[in-house]
Design a protein around this motif. Structure first.
Motif, mmCIF file in Angstrom:
data_model
loop_
_atom_site.group_PDB
_atom_site.id
_atom_site.type_symbol
_atom_site.label_atom_id
_atom_site.label_comp_id
_atom_site.label_asym_id
_atom_site.label_seq_id
_atom_site.Cartn_x
_atom_site.Cartn_y
_atom_site.Cartn_z
ATOM 1 N N ILE A 115 4.185 13.494 34.390
ATOM 2 C CA ILE A 115 5.503 13.364 33.765
ATOM 3 C C ILE A 115 6.108 15.021 33.328
ATOM 4 C CG2 ILE A 115 7.511 12.525 32.393
ATOM 5 C CD1 ILE A 115 5.882 9.789 32.694
ATOM 6 N N SER A 116 7.118 15.509 33.689
ATOM 7 C CA SER A 116 7.360 16.676 33.468
ATOM 8 C C SER A 116 9.020 17.159 33.313
ATOM 9 C CB SER A 116 6.850 17.715 34.354
ATOM 10 O OG SER A 116 7.410 17.528 35.651
ATOM 11 N N GLU A 117 9.364 18.347 32.952
ATOM 12 C CA GLU A 117 10.837 18.604 33.097
ATOM 13 C C GLU A 117 11.365 18.623 34.421
ATOM 14 O OE1 GLU A 117 12.777 19.565 30.496
ATOM 15 O OE2 GLU A 117 11.191 18.842 28.827
ATOM 16 N N LEU A 118 12.531 17.800 34.867
ATOM 17 C CA LEU A 118 12.997 17.882 35.940
ATOM 18 C C LEU A 118 13.700 19.146 36.355
ATOM 19 C CD1 LEU A 118 14.837 14.391 35.555
ATOM 20 C CD2 LEU A 118 12.972 14.647 36.894
ATOM 21 N N VAL A 119 13.673 19.584 37.797
ATOM 22 C CA VAL A 119 14.088 20.607 38.334
ATOM 23 C C VAL A 119 14.733 20.186 39.575
ATOM 24 C CG1 VAL A 119 13.421 22.784 39.462
ATOM 25 C CG2 VAL A 119 11.986 21.754 37.846
ATOM 26 N N PHE A 120 16.112 20.158 39.363
ATOM 27 C CA PHE A 120 17.241 19.986 40.559
ATOM 28 C C PHE A 120 18.459 20.525 39.982
ATOM 29 C CE2 PHE A 120 16.304 15.660 38.946
ATOM 30 C CZ PHE A 120 17.660 15.342 38.377
ATOM 31 N N ARG A 121 19.518 20.592 40.974
ATOM 32 C CA ARG A 121 20.969 20.976 40.588
ATOM 33 C C ARG A 121 21.471 19.900 39.573
ATOM 34 N NH1 ARG A 121 25.647 21.323 45.520
ATOM 35 N NH2 ARG A 121 26.983 22.313 44.074
ATOM 36 N N ASP A 122 22.203 20.589 38.613
ATOM 37 C CA ASP A 122 22.945 20.257 37.628
ATOM 38 C C ASP A 122 22.033 19.240 36.651
ATOM 39 O OD1 ASP A 122 25.294 21.256 38.416
ATOM 40 O OD2 ASP A 122 25.961 19.451 39.394
ATOM 41 N N VAL A 123 20.804 19.476 36.534
ATOM 42 C CA VAL A 123 19.920 18.946 35.721
ATOM 43 C C VAL A 123 20.444 19.024 34.339
ATOM 44 C CG1 VAL A 123 18.248 20.645 35.322
ATOM 45 C CG2 VAL A 123 17.689 18.290 35.072
ATOM 46 N N GLU A 124 21.122 20.201 33.945
ATOM 47 C CA GLU A 124 21.565 20.512 32.603
ATOM 48 C C GLU A 124 22.703 19.771 32.266
ATOM 49 O OE1 GLU A 124 23.930 22.886 35.235
ATOM 50 O OE2 GLU A 124 21.909 22.514 35.110
ATOM 51 N N ARG A 125 23.364 18.964 32.939
ATOM 52 C CA ARG A 125 24.358 17.998 32.687
ATOM 53 C C ARG A 125 23.904 16.800 32.190
ATOM 54 N NH1 ARG A 125 28.343 17.603 37.532
ATOM 55 N NH2 ARG A 125 29.305 16.046 35.877
ATOM 56 N N LEU A 126 22.528 16.221 32.547
ATOM 57 C CA LEU A 126 21.908 15.150 32.247
ATOM 58 C C LEU A 126 21.486 15.021 30.529
ATOM 59 C CD1 LEU A 126 19.739 14.671 35.461
ATOM 60 C CD2 LEU A 126 21.839 13.529 34.899
ATOM 61 N N SER A 127 21.522 13.695 30.129
ATOM 62 C CA SER A 127 20.902 13.631 28.913
ATOM 63 C C SER A 127 19.556 13.476 28.842
ATOM 64 C CB SER A 127 21.374 12.588 28.328
ATOM 65 O OG SER A 127 22.716 12.612 28.024
ATOM 66 N N VAL A 128 18.844 12.732 29.924
ATOM 67 C CA VAL A 128 17.518 12.600 30.431
ATOM 68 C C VAL A 128 17.098 13.682 31.369
ATOM 69 C CG1 VAL A 128 15.893 10.755 31.226
ATOM 70 C CG2 VAL A 128 17.590 10.122 29.962
ATOM 71 N N ARG A 129 16.163 14.320 30.983
ATOM 72 C CA ARG A 129 15.566 15.652 31.674
ATOM 73 C C ARG A 129 14.377 15.616 32.159
ATOM 74 N NH1 ARG A 129 19.346 20.113 28.583
ATOM 75 N NH2 ARG A 129 21.272 19.182 28.911
ATOM 76 N N ILE A 130 13.625 14.368 32.144
ATOM 77 C CA ILE A 130 12.030 14.146 32.393
ATOM 78 C C ILE A 130 12.102 13.148 33.504
ATOM 79 C CG2 ILE A 130 11.506 15.094 30.112
ATOM 80 C CD1 ILE A 130 10.704 12.025 29.453
ATOM 81 N N GLY A 131 10.963 13.326 34.313
ATOM 82 C CA GLY A 131 10.761 12.346 35.251
ATOM 83 C C GLY A 131 9.387 12.672 35.894
ATOM 84 N N GLY A 132 8.992 11.707 36.570
ATOM 85 C CA GLY A 132 7.668 11.780 37.463
ATOM 86 C C GLY A 132 8.168 12.399 38.808
#
Length: 402
Positions: free
Chosen positions: A33-50
């Protein structure tokens, strides 16, 4: 009734792009599980995932395939290629007529939905690609596997939220056991880690912002994952006749409905699925050494599942090992049961129990042996794999060493 065995396995998930790497991560208790990397991720409250990192579809597929394959299909095809290669099978006639596909996915082509909603609503375009529907439909991955491997038997997709993979594998098991097919490709896939896919789950307020800690008193929610795992299920006599390596035997399956609440789980419904799988497999509670738990890291699931296991196993529950590998690879939703079956196979073949990592504080409502933080060596001959879904849909598989 035919015996059913597993002769091939393949996967791609946040831990690794293949089975050996995934099992190595299980043994090491490594977190994917790590920091998510994709478009508009900064608009999310949850920014981690597998998230599956290092994924380049152009390495595996040509331009025409990429135009037709959503990410969940890409993951499925890669995992299936690994599984079929390990099995050593070639699906020429007449075997092609006795082989099919049953896959699980909750969302199907979520990335395709997300991208094309952007095209229409954000960018204001009035046209989308003509392959949008065949790319996003839930049965796309199953259909592409049937075409990829010349499989002309029954092929379909099961969509039952977080129990999709277990339901799919259960149906494949029944088809072979009942004599309908000799071989089935089965498992599941999910690729919801895009802006829309995560934003929808945020709305449920069940997501952790820092880690997945199943069964730990300080757990604060689930973490999404993505990927696929595909298996070759085969008639035992057919596998033996061709000298195939057998990974494990599938010996039982049960599914129940809570008939209660659309999101809150029921210990009674889960318990009935567990006891049903034991009965179908003709196993006594003391025969089972390990359960791969649904173990989402939410307060509702973990205590309910532990209560169900405790009631189903009675006095044997104290001697039972139970762990959640979601703590490492995240919750793959419709694909999660398939990836978790790899931990069951590892327990049977290698005598190594995958741990529940991130475990920090004992919870009196989860007072089972959850194999905290470190993998354990233990000889087990029978295991269960639990999956309990929104909508109150429960599916439990039983496996045995061969």
């Amino acid at each position: 009734m035919k015996r059913v065995v597993i002769t091939g396995a393949g996967t791609i998930n946040a831990l690794a792009h293949d089975v050996p790497g995934t099992l190595r991560a299980f043994r090491e208790g490594r977190c994917g599980i790590s920091e998510l990397v994709f478009r508009d991720v900064e608009r999310l409250s949850v920014r981690i995932g597998g998230q599956v990192h290092g994924w380049d579809p152009e390495v595996h597929f040509n331009r025409q395939q990429i135009a037709l394959f959503d990410k969940f299909t890409q993951f499925t095809v890669l995992a299936a290629q690994q599984a079929v290669a390990q099995s050593g099978l070639s699906f020429d006639d007449p075997l092609s007529y006795d082989t099919g596909v049953v896959l699980g996915t909750a969302g199907g082509g979520v990335n395709t939905w997300d991208e094309n909603y952007r095209t229409v609503y954000e960018e204001g375009k009035n046209r989308v690609h003509p392959f949008v529907v065949p790319k996003l439909m839930n049965n796309a991955a199953a259909s592409h596997l049937s075409m990829e491997f010349n499989l002309k038997g029954p092929s379909f997709t099961v969509a039952t939220a977080c129990a999709s993979s277990n339901h799919a594998m259960g149906q494949a098991f029944h088809m072979i056991r009942g004599g309908m097919c000799k071989v089935m490709l089965t498992g599941g896939s999910e690729a919801m880690l895009c802006f829309g896919g995560v934003k929808a789950w945020e709305g449920l307020r069940v997501m952790s912002r820092d880690a997945c800690r199943p069964f730990s008193a300080n757990r604060n929610g689930m973490v999404q994952g993505e990927g696929a795992a595909i298996f070759v299920f085969e008639d035992y006599d057919h596998a033996r006749a061709r000298g195939a390596e057998i990974l494990a035997e599938v010996v039982g399956f049960a599914m129940t409905s809570d008939a209660g609440d659309i999101v809150m789980p029921s210990a009674q419904g889960a318990e009935r699925a567990i006891t049903g799988a034991l009965r179908d497999a003709r196993l006594n509670p003391e025969d089972v050494g390990y359960i791969n738990a649904h173990g989402t890291g939410t307060a509702a699931n973990d205590k309910t599942e532990c209560a169900a296991v405790a009631h189903a196993f009675g006095h044997h529950a104290d001697a039972l090992m139970i762990s959640s590998t979601k703590s490492m690879h995240g919750h793959l939703i419709g694909g999660t049961g398939a990836v978790e079956l790899l931990a069951c196979i590892m327990a049977l073949r290698e005598g190594i129990i995958a741990p529940t990592i991130g475990y920090e504080e004992p919870d009196p409502e989860c007072a089972l042996d959850v194999v905290p933080n470190t993998a354990r060596e233990a000889k087990v001959t029978a295991v269960l794999s639990n999956a309990f879904a929104f909508g109150g849909l429960n599916a439990v598989l039983a496996l045995r060493a061969v």
